[in-house]
Motif scaffolding. Structure first.
Motif, PDB file in Angstrom:
ATOM      1  N   HIS A 173      22.681   3.298  -5.646  1.00 26.00           N
ATOM      2  CA  HIS A 173      23.821   3.530  -4.653  1.00 26.00           C
ATOM      3  C   HIS A 173      24.296   2.685  -3.824  1.00 26.00           C
ATOM      4  CE1 HIS A 173      23.685   8.139  -5.986  1.00 26.00           C
ATOM      5  NE2 HIS A 173      22.656   7.971  -6.002  1.00 26.00           N
ATOM      6  N   GLY A 174      24.016   1.707  -4.048  1.00 29.90           N
ATOM      7  CA  GLY A 174      24.210   0.933  -3.194  1.00 29.90           C
ATOM      8  C   GLY A 174      23.617   0.653  -1.689  1.00 29.90           C
ATOM      9  N   GLY A 175      22.261   1.099  -1.181  1.00 31.51           N
ATOM     10  CA  GLY A 175      21.378   1.475  -0.971  1.00 31.51           C
ATOM     11  C   GLY A 175      20.651  -0.330  -0.117  1.00 31.51           C
ATOM     12  N   LEU A 176      20.404  -0.062   1.366  1.00 33.38           N
ATOM     13  CA  LEU A 176      19.335  -0.933   1.753  1.00 33.38           C
ATOM     14  C   LEU A 176      18.144  -0.363   1.794  1.00 33.38           C
ATOM     15  CD1 LEU A 176      22.081  -2.181   4.467  1.00 33.38           C
ATOM     16  CD2 LEU A 176      21.534  -2.712   2.643  1.00 33.38           C
ATOM     17  N   TRP A 177      16.875  -0.939   0.993  1.00 33.70           N
ATOM     18  CA  TRP A 177      15.361  -0.165   0.928  1.00 33.70           C
ATOM     19  C   TRP A 177      14.205  -0.665   2.174  1.00 33.70           C
ATOM     20  CZ3 TRP A 177      13.833   2.989  -2.140  1.00 33.70           C
ATOM     21  CH2 TRP A 177      12.958   3.450  -1.863  1.00 33.70           C
ATOM     22  N   VAL A 178      13.845   0.168   2.574  1.00 37.31           N
ATOM     23  CA  VAL A 178      12.944  -0.269   3.907  1.00 37.31           C
ATOM     24  C   VAL A 178      12.084  -0.709   3.080  1.00 37.31           C
ATOM     25  CG1 VAL A 178      12.050   0.493   6.351  1.00 37.31           C
ATOM     26  CG2 VAL A 178      14.589   1.058   5.112  1.00 37.31           C
ATOM     27  N   GLY A 179      11.038  -1.197   3.270  1.00 37.18           N
ATOM     28  CA  GLY A 179       8.852  -1.206   2.931  1.00 37.18           C
ATOM     29  C   GLY A 179       9.063  -0.694   3.834  1.00 37.18           C
ATOM     30  N   LEU A 180       7.368  -0.604   3.579  1.00 34.33           N
ATOM     31  CA  LEU A 180       6.417   0.242   4.591  1.00 34.33           C
ATOM     32  C   LEU A 180       5.795  -1.259   6.370  1.00 34.33           C
ATOM     33  CD1 LEU A 180       4.157   2.508   4.712  1.00 34.33           C
ATOM     34  CD2 LEU A 180       2.445   0.863   3.137  1.00 34.33           C
ATOM     35  N   GLY A 181       5.656  -1.737   5.867  1.00 37.08           N
ATOM     36  CA  GLY A 181       6.024  -2.762   6.825  1.00 37.08           C
ATOM     37  C   GLY A 181       4.576  -2.437   7.318  1.00 37.08           C
ATOM     38  N   VAL A 182       3.358  -2.694   6.560  1.00 42.08           N
ATOM     39  CA  VAL A 182       1.876  -2.337   7.511  1.00 42.08           C
ATOM     40  C   VAL A 182       1.238  -3.151   6.727  1.00 42.08           C
ATOM     41  CG1 VAL A 182      -0.611  -0.760   7.832  1.00 42.08           C
ATOM     42  CG2 VAL A 182       2.102   0.421   8.104  1.00 42.08           C
ATOM     43  N   LEU A 183       0.295  -4.187   7.383  1.00 41.74           N
ATOM     44  CA  LEU A 183      -0.780  -4.885   6.102  1.00 41.74           C
ATOM     45  C   LEU A 183      -1.403  -3.874   5.221  1.00 41.74           C
ATOM     46  CD1 LEU A 183      -0.822  -8.011   8.838  1.00 41.74           C
ATOM     47  CD2 LEU A 183       0.277  -8.067   6.558  1.00 41.74           C
ATOM     48  N   PRO A 184      -1.780  -4.009   4.872  1.00 44.31           N
ATOM     49  CA  PRO A 184      -3.128  -3.036   4.548  1.00 44.31           C
ATOM     50  C   PRO A 184      -4.221  -3.744   4.586  1.00 44.31           C
ATOM     51  CG  PRO A 184      -3.010  -5.722   2.429  1.00 44.31           C
ATOM     52  CD  PRO A 184      -1.778  -6.059   3.988  1.00 44.31           C
ATOM     53  N   SER A 185      -4.950  -2.715   5.062  1.00 43.18           N
ATOM     54  CA  SER A 185      -6.144  -2.688   5.875  1.00 43.18           C
ATOM     55  C   SER A 185      -7.628  -2.994   4.539  1.00 43.18           C
ATOM     56  CB  SER A 185      -6.769  -1.350   5.524  1.00 43.18           C
ATOM     57  OG  SER A 185      -6.092  -1.179   6.725  1.00 43.18           O
ATOM     58  N   ASN A 186      -7.451  -4.409   4.431  1.00 37.84           N
ATOM     59  CA  ASN A 186      -8.895  -5.107   3.170  1.00 37.84           C
ATOM     60  C   ASN A 186      -9.363  -6.029   3.504  1.00 37.84           C
ATOM     61  OD1 ASN A 186      -7.188  -7.804   4.533  1.00 37.84           O
ATOM     62  ND2 ASN A 186      -6.007  -8.059   2.818  1.00 37.84           N
ATOM     63  N   SER A 187      -9.904  -5.576   4.522  1.00 36.00           N
ATOM     64  CA  SER A 187     -11.645  -6.914   5.091  1.00 36.00           C
ATOM     65  C   SER A 187     -12.767  -5.990   5.198  1.00 36.00           C
ATOM     66  CB  SER A 187     -11.322  -6.637   6.621  1.00 36.00           C
ATOM     67  OG  SER A 187     -11.260  -5.053   7.539  1.00 36.00           O
ATOM     68  N   LYS A 188     -13.617  -6.720   5.201  1.00 33.93           N
ATOM     69  CA  LYS A 188     -15.076  -6.102   4.205  1.00 33.93           C
ATOM     70  C   LYS A 188     -14.729  -5.034   4.948  1.00 33.93           C
ATOM     71  CE  LYS A 188     -18.082  -9.301   4.404  1.00 33.93           C
ATOM     72  NZ  LYS A 188     -19.214 -10.204   4.955  1.00 33.93           N
ATOM     73  N   ALA A 189     -15.139  -4.971   6.618  1.00 34.89           N
ATOM     74  CA  ALA A 189     -14.851  -3.753   7.870  1.00 34.89           C
ATOM     75  C   ALA A 189     -13.815  -2.314   7.084  1.00 34.89           C
ATOM     76  CB  ALA A 189     -14.223  -4.154   8.572  1.00 34.89           C
ATOM     77  N   ALA A 190     -13.174  -2.402   6.594  1.00 33.68           N
ATOM     78  CA  ALA A 190     -11.657  -1.755   6.278  1.00 33.68           C
ATOM     79  C   ALA A 190     -12.576  -0.351   5.721  1.00 33.68           C
ATOM     80  CB  ALA A 190     -10.719  -2.471   4.950  1.00 33.68           C
ATOM     81  N   THR A 191     -12.431   1.203   5.489  1.00 29.39           N
ATOM     82  CA  THR A 191     -12.856   2.238   5.086  1.00 29.39           C
ATOM     83  C   THR A 191     -11.099   3.097   4.906  1.00 29.39           C
ATOM     84  OG1 THR A 191     -12.480   4.167   6.968  1.00 29.39           O
ATOM     85  CG2 THR A 191     -14.593   2.217   7.324  1.00 29.39           C
ATOM     86  N   ARG A 192     -12.004   3.689   3.511  1.00 30.23           N
ATOM     87  CA  ARG A 192     -10.584   4.796   3.195  1.00 30.23           C
ATOM     88  C   ARG A 192      -9.599   5.197   3.660  1.00 30.23           C
ATOM     89  NH1 ARG A 192      -6.990   6.312   1.157  1.00 30.23           N
ATOM     90  NH2 ARG A 192      -6.863   7.246  -0.736  1.00 30.23           N
ATOM     91  N   ASN A 193     -10.690   5.849   4.775  1.00 33.17           N
ATOM     92  CA  ASN A 193      -9.307   6.428   6.484  1.00 33.17           C
ATOM     93  C   ASN A 193      -8.676   4.931   6.997  1.00 33.17           C
ATOM     94  OD1 ASN A 193     -10.062   8.954   5.347  1.00 33.17           O
ATOM     95  ND2 ASN A 193     -11.808   8.823   6.827  1.00 33.17           N
ATOM     96  N   ASP A 194      -8.683   4.498   6.531  1.00 38.92           N
ATOM     97  CA  ASP A 194      -7.614   2.865   7.397  1.00 38.92           C
ATOM     98  C   ASP A 194      -6.063   3.278   7.311  1.00 38.92           C
ATOM     99  OD1 ASP A 194      -9.758   2.045   8.813  1.00 38.92           O
ATOM    100  OD2 ASP A 194     -10.773   0.666   7.725  1.00 38.92           O
ATOM    101  N   PRO A 195      -5.321   2.738   8.152  1.00 38.49           N
ATOM    102  CA  PRO A 195      -4.528   3.220   7.071  1.00 38.49           C
ATOM    103  C   PRO A 195      -3.694   1.647   6.520  1.00 38.49           C
ATOM    104  CG  PRO A 195      -3.675   2.975   9.588  1.00 38.49           C
ATOM    105  CD  PRO A 195      -5.059   2.411   9.251  1.00 38.49           C
ATOM    106  N   ASN A 196      -2.802   1.896   5.507  1.00 33.97           N
ATOM    107  CA  ASN A 196      -2.578   1.141   3.944  1.00 33.97           C
ATOM    108  C   ASN A 196      -3.706   0.666   3.154  1.00 33.97           C
ATOM    109  OD1 ASN A 196      -0.969   0.596   2.309  1.00 33.97           O
ATOM    110  ND2 ASN A 196      -0.351  -1.335   3.167  1.00 33.97           N
TER     111      ASN A 196
END
Length: 185
Positions: free
Chosen positions: A116-139
């Motif tokens: 459609h000739g559009g411009l895509w916007v990605g999430l823009g949030v780093l993943p929660s990927n540390s050992k302290a991260a939980t399943r309830n953390d954003p991304n």
């Protein structure tokens, strides 16, 4: 003020709840694709008037639902007229499996936006990927191209995880902020 339209299909309510979270973050208007793959009256006009269009669909069998695909195929009319050219686009999806090939659905949505000739916007949030991260953390699921969520096949909409919904709200906020920055009011 920018206008955000969230056009989505939801089979069991989980994708609808994600759409609501995206709308909460963006201030956007929800536009549900019905069980037959159709938009409600005035739906095409709402999409035409929008500055940003956010696609949403569940991931079934490694791709978007057939109802979303029917909508996408019907968008050939605005495509032919280049009516959505230079609009912002974004996408989100949900599936029962942790991976569930959600990226295939986001890729489909991104390709539709590009056609459609559009411009895509990605999430823009780093993943929660540390050992302290939980399943309830954003991304926690670690997406970059759009918002993704995981809902077990026997989970109700009320069982959706706060981190997935917060990711969707933050995503909606990002789409609205990018639209406000890039598009003339």
């Amino acid at each position: 003020m920018t206008r955000v339209a969230i056009v989505y299909h939801s089979g069991y309510g989980h994708t609808q709840r994600m759409a609501q979270a995206v709308a909460e973050g963006s201030g956007g208007q929800l536009l549900a694709i019905d069980a037959d793959g159709n938009l409600p009256a005035g739906g095409w006009e709402l999409l035409q008037a929008a500055d940003a269009i956010v696609f949403g669909a569940p991931t079934y069998m490694g791709g978007v639902s057939w109802q979303f695909k029917k909508f996408a195929d019907a968008s050939s009319r605005p495509w032919y007229a280049q009516a959505w050219k230079d609009k912002l686009f974004a996408g989100f999806t949900n599936s029962a499996a942790m991976n569930g090939d959600k990226f295939s659905s986001l890729s489909y949505m991104m390709t539709l936006a590009m056609q459609h000739g559009g411009l895509w916007v990605g999430l823009g949030v780093l993943p929660s990927n540390s050992k302290a991260a939980t399943r309830n953390d954003p991304n926690f699921l670690g997406s970059y191209s759009g918002a993704i969520a995981q809902s077990p096949s026997d989970a109700s909409v009320a069982d959706m995880l706060p981190g997935d919904l917060e990711t969707a709200r933050n995503f909606g906020r990002r789409v609205a902020e990018v639209a406000a920055r890039l598009l003339p009011c």
